[in-house]
Design a protein around this motif. Structure first.
Motif, PDB file in Angstrom:
ATOM      1  N   GLY A  68      15.650  29.154 -36.745  1.00  0.00           N
ATOM      2  CA  GLY A  68      16.672  28.368 -37.442  1.00  0.00           C
ATOM      3  C   GLY A  68      17.522  27.581 -36.462  1.00  0.00           C
ATOM      4  N   VAL A  69      17.928  28.223 -35.377  1.00  0.00           N
ATOM      5  CA  VAL A  69      18.726  27.546 -34.351  1.00  0.00           C
ATOM      6  C   VAL A  69      17.940  26.364 -33.786  1.00  0.00           C
ATOM      7  CG1 VAL A  69      19.663  27.818 -32.020  1.00  0.00           C
ATOM      8  CG2 VAL A  69      20.059  29.583 -33.749  1.00  0.00           C
ATOM      9  N   GLU A  70      16.661  26.608 -33.505  1.00  0.00           N
ATOM     10  CA  GLU A  70      15.809  25.557 -32.960  1.00  0.00           C
ATOM     11  C   GLU A  70      15.707  24.377 -33.922  1.00  0.00           C
ATOM     12  OE1 GLU A  70      11.722  26.492 -33.098  1.00  0.00           O
ATOM     13  OE2 GLU A  70      11.154  25.215 -31.416  1.00  0.00           O
ATOM     14  N   TYR A  71      15.460  24.668 -35.198  1.00  0.00           N
ATOM     15  CA  TYR A  71      15.347  23.599 -36.201  1.00  0.00           C
ATOM     16  C   TYR A  71      16.643  22.795 -36.262  1.00  0.00           C
ATOM     17  CZ  TYR A  71      10.935  25.076 -38.459  1.00  0.00           C
ATOM     18  OH  TYR A  71       9.627  25.358 -38.752  1.00  0.00           O
ATOM     19  N   THR A  72      17.781  23.502 -36.279  1.00  0.00           N
ATOM     20  CA  THR A  72      19.064  22.814 -36.401  1.00  0.00           C
ATOM     21  C   THR A  72      19.267  21.860 -35.236  1.00  0.00           C
ATOM     22  OG1 THR A  72      19.782  24.942 -37.240  1.00  0.00           O
ATOM     23  CG2 THR A  72      21.470  23.261 -36.996  1.00  0.00           C
ATOM     24  N   LYS A  73      18.947  22.372 -34.046  1.00  0.00           N
ATOM     25  CA  LYS A  73      19.114  21.552 -32.836  1.00  0.00           C
ATOM     26  C   LYS A  73      18.231  20.309 -32.909  1.00  0.00           C
ATOM     27  CE  LYS A  73      19.845  21.158 -28.143  1.00  0.00           C
ATOM     28  NZ  LYS A  73      18.609  20.616 -27.707  1.00  0.00           N
ATOM     29  N   GLY A  89       8.649   9.905 -29.847  1.00  0.00           N
ATOM     30  CA  GLY A  89       7.676  10.664 -30.622  1.00  0.00           C
ATOM     31  C   GLY A  89       7.275   9.868 -31.848  1.00  0.00           C
ATOM     32  N   GLY A  90       5.981   9.875 -32.185  1.00  0.00           N
ATOM     33  CA  GLY A  90       5.522   9.165 -33.372  1.00  0.00           C
ATOM     34  C   GLY A  90       5.996   9.879 -34.631  1.00  0.00           C
ATOM     35  N   PRO A  91       5.890   9.209 -35.773  1.00  0.00           N
ATOM     36  CA  PRO A  91       6.374   9.804 -37.020  1.00  0.00           C
ATOM     37  C   PRO A  91       5.634  11.089 -37.386  1.00  0.00           C
ATOM     38  CG  PRO A  91       5.264   7.707 -37.411  1.00  0.00           C
ATOM     39  CD  PRO A  91       5.406   7.839 -35.942  1.00  0.00           C
ATOM     40  N   LEU A  92       4.391  11.233 -36.920  1.00  0.00           N
ATOM     41  CA  LEU A  92       3.652  12.440 -37.283  1.00  0.00           C
ATOM     42  C   LEU A  92       4.116  13.650 -36.494  1.00  0.00           C
ATOM     43  CD1 LEU A  92      -0.024  11.302 -37.698  1.00  0.00           C
ATOM     44  CD2 LEU A  92       1.449  12.368 -39.385  1.00  0.00           C
ATOM     45  N   TYR A  93       4.778  13.363 -35.378  1.00  0.00           N
ATOM     46  CA  TYR A  93       5.175  14.478 -34.520  1.00  0.00           C
ATOM     47  C   TYR A  93       6.050  15.470 -35.273  1.00  0.00           C
ATOM     48  CZ  TYR A  93       6.970  16.822 -30.354  1.00  0.00           C
ATOM     49  OH  TYR A  93       7.301  17.749 -29.427  1.00  0.00           O
ATOM     50  N   GLY A  94       7.103  14.932 -35.882  1.00  0.00           N
ATOM     51  CA  GLY A  94       8.002  15.808 -36.641  1.00  0.00           C
ATOM     52  C   GLY A  94       7.294  16.444 -37.827  1.00  0.00           C
ATOM     53  N   ALA A  95       6.518  15.645 -38.535  1.00  0.00           N
ATOM     54  CA  ALA A  95       5.883  16.160 -39.750  1.00  0.00           C
ATOM     55  C   ALA A  95       4.963  17.336 -39.439  1.00  0.00           C
ATOM     56  CB  ALA A  95       5.096  15.040 -40.429  1.00  0.00           C
ATOM     57  N   TYR A 116       7.036  20.538 -38.127  1.00  0.00           N
ATOM     58  CA  TYR A 116       7.731  21.323 -39.153  1.00  0.00           C
ATOM     59  C   TYR A 116       6.754  21.955 -40.135  1.00  0.00           C
ATOM     60  CZ  TYR A 116      12.303  19.691 -37.639  1.00  0.00           C
ATOM     61  OH  TYR A 116      13.437  19.464 -36.922  1.00  0.00           O
ATOM     62  N   THR A 117       5.644  21.256 -40.416  1.00  0.00           N
ATOM     63  CA  THR A 117       4.700  21.828 -41.377  1.00  0.00           C
ATOM     64  C   THR A 117       4.055  23.090 -40.812  1.00  0.00           C
ATOM     65  OG1 THR A 117       4.265  19.622 -42.234  1.00  0.00           O
ATOM     66  CG2 THR A 117       2.695  21.325 -42.795  1.00  0.00           C
TER      67      THR A 117
END
Lengths: 604, 217
Positions: free
Chosen positions: B116-121, B147-153, B156-157
């Motif tokens: 959770g801390v990591e996600y928030t950061k 980072g490309g748009p897929l990086y985050g997707a 997190y997935t």
């Protein structure tokens, strides 16, 4: 169960009732099977009506019966219905009824989970069909190719109903698979070794493995689609670095095993019916088992033959061409073994046998056209034309549906204690046979002449008008055949000729117990010594044990919580439609309440 | 096989089967389907990532590898304590069962908290699943990382589905612990602990693969 005999104290007390509440709370595999069957037939009628409207539209060139948009929704829902809401669940109806009876068990391994699977299936189906109420039924084909399903090209809720509805149905299938595998491995009667199980149970076993391995892949594909549509991720968006071909790979990695999920139970049904009406043991039992396993295994290595037109390159194309052709070998083995079973046997041409023989013949037609477009160069000509439609209707209608009709006529006496009318049955068979061929055989030519799939109309210059008219007439004949089946079931339920416990003189264990079977299936669990326990010496003991007066048998009590939990699970997916991120949490909370009550419910 | 032999052949086991009780076998089969689920996720990740190597920043530039390495350690420890809990009840040690179940639960919660801390950061830095482009300030120095748009997707997935599995595991562990404190598990009858352990170890194993492929490579 073995110890139950030792502590016989009292008579068995059934969990009685026939009211609607008893059906909602039932965990009896036989009742759940009937629920599955009836629901599937309802969806068969709905999918059939969709098909008839499609055929009306295509009866003449430049048809104006429906709009292009409605046409898209109809062919999509026809496919989704026939695969997910009819084909799979009607097989599961047979699994449910027959597996415990064929292996000598009193119920499945997880009776409440079994009920949960059914209710998720029912609510998932209702959810999918509720899309018609808002006029936004899925319209991107049953394979929902990206990027057609993206927000940009499908702004409405159509693709959301599709992704969320299929997700819910997938959950039900995985639960079913877990249940049947555990049942078949762990719940067999003494002496019922794997290689003594009836072929239907064997094919259900293979199918269950395909269910639990294929559906999770579809779940991944659908989650990506849901995220793309709900939260703006870019899994399938080329512009943002995504990959629409990824959808095709994931979908067909599910989709091709799915084909065998639909056909293997049918193979099992045939392998049980043909020996009975030939008065001969199944020819090459072991090879039949192995070829079924091999089909299941190879079905994982052929998915890209659906994708030759995407341009995978010559190496991939060659690989998938060869692997697809290899799968014809174990399938061919099955065909020849059925023929060899009939060869020299005392054939009785009852309705189930007629349907079975027709299935063997017509499925072969579909199988041959399958080998034709397994060859990637030929496929480039045939893909996306009516030739493909002709192919898969020959394997699914003449294969799966025809075998299911055979199974219905065959096991109806076991379920109800009454025969179905043979006179109506013969009418049913011939109308089905004629209607089926009249509908789908011309489609081979329609396709080769160049008429594409999924197009709502065609020009008279294509010279396929008469062929299309024939298909439309055939479709209505086919519809009458299905109506006759339903009429026959309804009439025979009350007025059919009474049937004994083994009216066809079959060999497998389900025929040992009385018709209809009692709630506990077998008074005492019989000891099995061979593959044909009702044909070979020792059959009297088997029947006597099966129909013995029951002692204090413990059967799982009815439970309301599967029904309750299923509402929560399907509700979780359905509430995504609201667009609020917190809305699905309501469904999650509802599910949690169901699970906790489920866990604390006494089962003794 | 001659019929006479078949009839007199004694069936050595009273019931065929694998000698594994239904719940455990069911869990095995369910985990097989979970393997396919995570295979689908990881396979998709590999395809998307290696089709767009430039869209993925080098390891360690955006994601905090030392923190997650510690988190991996936490999860592995929780597997050890789960084993100890099972070993305790096998030996009939109720106190040990309760202690180690609580330890496992606590470690599971710790893992989720760190995630959770990591996600928030990351989210505060602008890395979101739907972000079209992601400019992160490099962790070691001032140069921005693209980072490309897929990086985050994909990040997190993959980690999110694993996190959801851990969350469900923690809820089940709480449920199991309550039952343990009520003395519902005995030396003879503790199937619940065993299948809880199977699930928990599987979730751990998946994380080791995810950590390697998402954070380290």
């Amino acid at each position: 169960m073995a110890t139950a005999e030792a502590r016989v104290r009292a008579e068995f007390e059934p969990h009685g009732g026939t009211g609607i509440w008893s059906w909602i709370t039932t965990v009896d595999h036989k009742r759940i099977a009937i629920l599955y069957y009836v629901t599937s037939v309802v969806f068969l009628v709905l999918g059939g009506i969709e098909a008839l409207i499609i055929r009306l539209q295509l009866a003449q060139p430049n048809g104006t019966v429906i709009s292009a948009e409605t046409y898209n929704q109809l062919f999509t829902m026809h496919g989704v219905t026939m695969v997910f809401l009819m084909g799979m669940p009607i097989s599961v109806a047979f699994f449910n009824y027959l597996i415990p009876l064929q292996i000598g068990a009193r119920d499945v391994a997880f009776p409440r989970l079994n009920a949960l699977s059914y209710w998720i299936f029912l609510f998932g189906g209702i959810f999918l069909y509720s899309s018609f109420l808002v006029g936004q039924a899925p319209n991107g084909g049953w394979f929902g190719y990206a990027p057609l399903t993206s927000k940009q090209f499908t702004p409405g809720l159509n693709a959301d109903f599709y992704s969320l509805g299929l997700q819910a149905l997938g959950v039900a299938s995985i639960m079913g698979g877990v249940n049947f595998i555990t049942t078949i491995i762990n719940m067999r009667a003494p002496g019922m070794r794997l290689m003594r199980m009836p072929l239907f149970t064997w094919m259900s076993f293979v199918t269950s493995f395909l269910l639990i391995t294929a559906l999770p892949v579809l779940a991944v594909a659908l989650f990506f689609l849901t995220f793309d549509r709900q939260w703006g991720t870019n899994f399938y968006q080329v512009a943002a670095g995504g990959d629409p071909i990824l959808w095709q790979h994931l979908f067909w990695m599910f989709g091709h095993p799915e084909v065998y999920i639909l056909i293997l139970p049918a193979f099992g049904i045939l392998s049980d019916i043909i020996p009975t009406f030939s008065r001969k043991p199944l020819f090459g039992y072991a090879v039949m088992v192995y070829s079924g396993c091999l089909i299941g295994l190879i079905s994982w290595g052929v998915w890209a033959h659906h994708m030759f037109a995407t341009g995978l390159g010559p190496i991939a194309d060659s690989f998938f061409t060869i692997s697809t052709m290899i799968i014809a070998i174990p399938t061919g083995v099955k065909i020849f073994n059925w023929l060899a079973t009939m060869f020299g046997g005392q054939l009785r041409f009852t309705t189930p046998m007629l349907f079975s023989i027709a299935t063997v013949g017509l499925f072969t037609v579909g199988g041959i056209s399958g080998v034709m477009h397994a060859a990637s160069p030929a496929d480039l000509q045939q893909t996306d034309t009516y030739f493909v439609i002709a192919h898969f209707h020959y394997v699914l209608v003449a294969g799966t549906v025809s075998a299911v009709m055979a199974g219905t006529y065959y096991w109806f006496p076991k379920v109800t204690g009454r025969f179905m009318s043979e006179r109506l049955g013969k009418w049913n068979f011939w109308l089905f046979f004629i209607g089926m061929n009249l509908t789908f055989f011309p489609m081979h030519f329609i396709g080769l002449l160049g008429m594409p799939r999924r197009t709502f109309t065609y020009s008279p210059d294509l010279h396929v008008t008469n062929l299309n008219l024939s298909a439309t007439i055939g479709a209505f004949i086919l519809a009458i055949a299905f109506l006759l089946l339903i009429v026959n079931v309804l009439i025979s339920r009350r007025n059919g000729a009474p049937a004994s416990h083994n009216p066809w003189g079959a060999a497998t264990l389900e025929w040992a117990t009385s018709s209809p079977p009692p709630e506990y299936n077998f008074g005492r669990i019989p000891v099995i010594h061979n593959r044909e326990p009702l044909w070979l010496p020792g059959k009297e003991e088997v029947v006597e044990a099966a129909q013995a007066r029951p002692g204090a048998i413990h059967m799982p009590p009815p439970s309301f919580w599967p029904f309750f939990t299923a509402i929560g699970i399907v509700g979780t997916f359905a509430l995504f439609l609201t667009g609020h991120w917190w809305a699905p949490l309501i469904g999650v909370a509802w599910t949690a309440i169901g699970i906790v009550n489920w866990a604390y419910e006494p089962t003794h | 096989m001659s019929q006479a032999a078949a009839l007199t052949y004694p069936d050595r086991r009273p019931m065929p089967g694998m000698g594994v009780y239904n719940m455990k076998l069911g869990m095995w089969v369910f985990l097989l389907s979970e393997v396919m689920f995570f295979s689908g996720l990881i396979g998709s990740y590999v395809i998307l990532r290696f089709a767009h190597p430039t869209a993925y920043p080098p390891p360690g530039t955006v994601l905090n590898v030392p923190l997650t390495a510690f988190n991996t350690f936490v999860l592995i420890c929780s597997s050890v304590s789960m084993v100890k809990a099972f070993a305790a009840i096998e030996a009939g040690d109720q106190k040990g069962l309760r202690t180690f179940l609580l330890a496992t639960t606590a470690l599971g919660i710790l893992f989720l908290s760190i995630q959770g801390v990591e996600y928030t950061k990351l989210a505060s830095e602008g890395m979101l699943p739907m972000a079209s482009l992601y400019h992160a300030v490099g962790r070691h120095g001032g140069t921005a990382v693209l980072g490309g748009p897929l990086y985050g997707a994909t990040f997190y997935t993959l980690t999110g589905f694993h996190g959801a599995h851990v969350t469900i595991g923690v809820l089940c562990l709480i449920f199991t612990s309550i039952r343990a404190f009520r003395g519902r598990y005995t030396q003879e009858n503790h199937g619940g602990i065993e299948i809880m352990g199977l699930y928990w170890h599987f979730v751990d194993l998946v994380w080791i693969i995810l950590f390697t492929i998402v954070y380290l490579i």
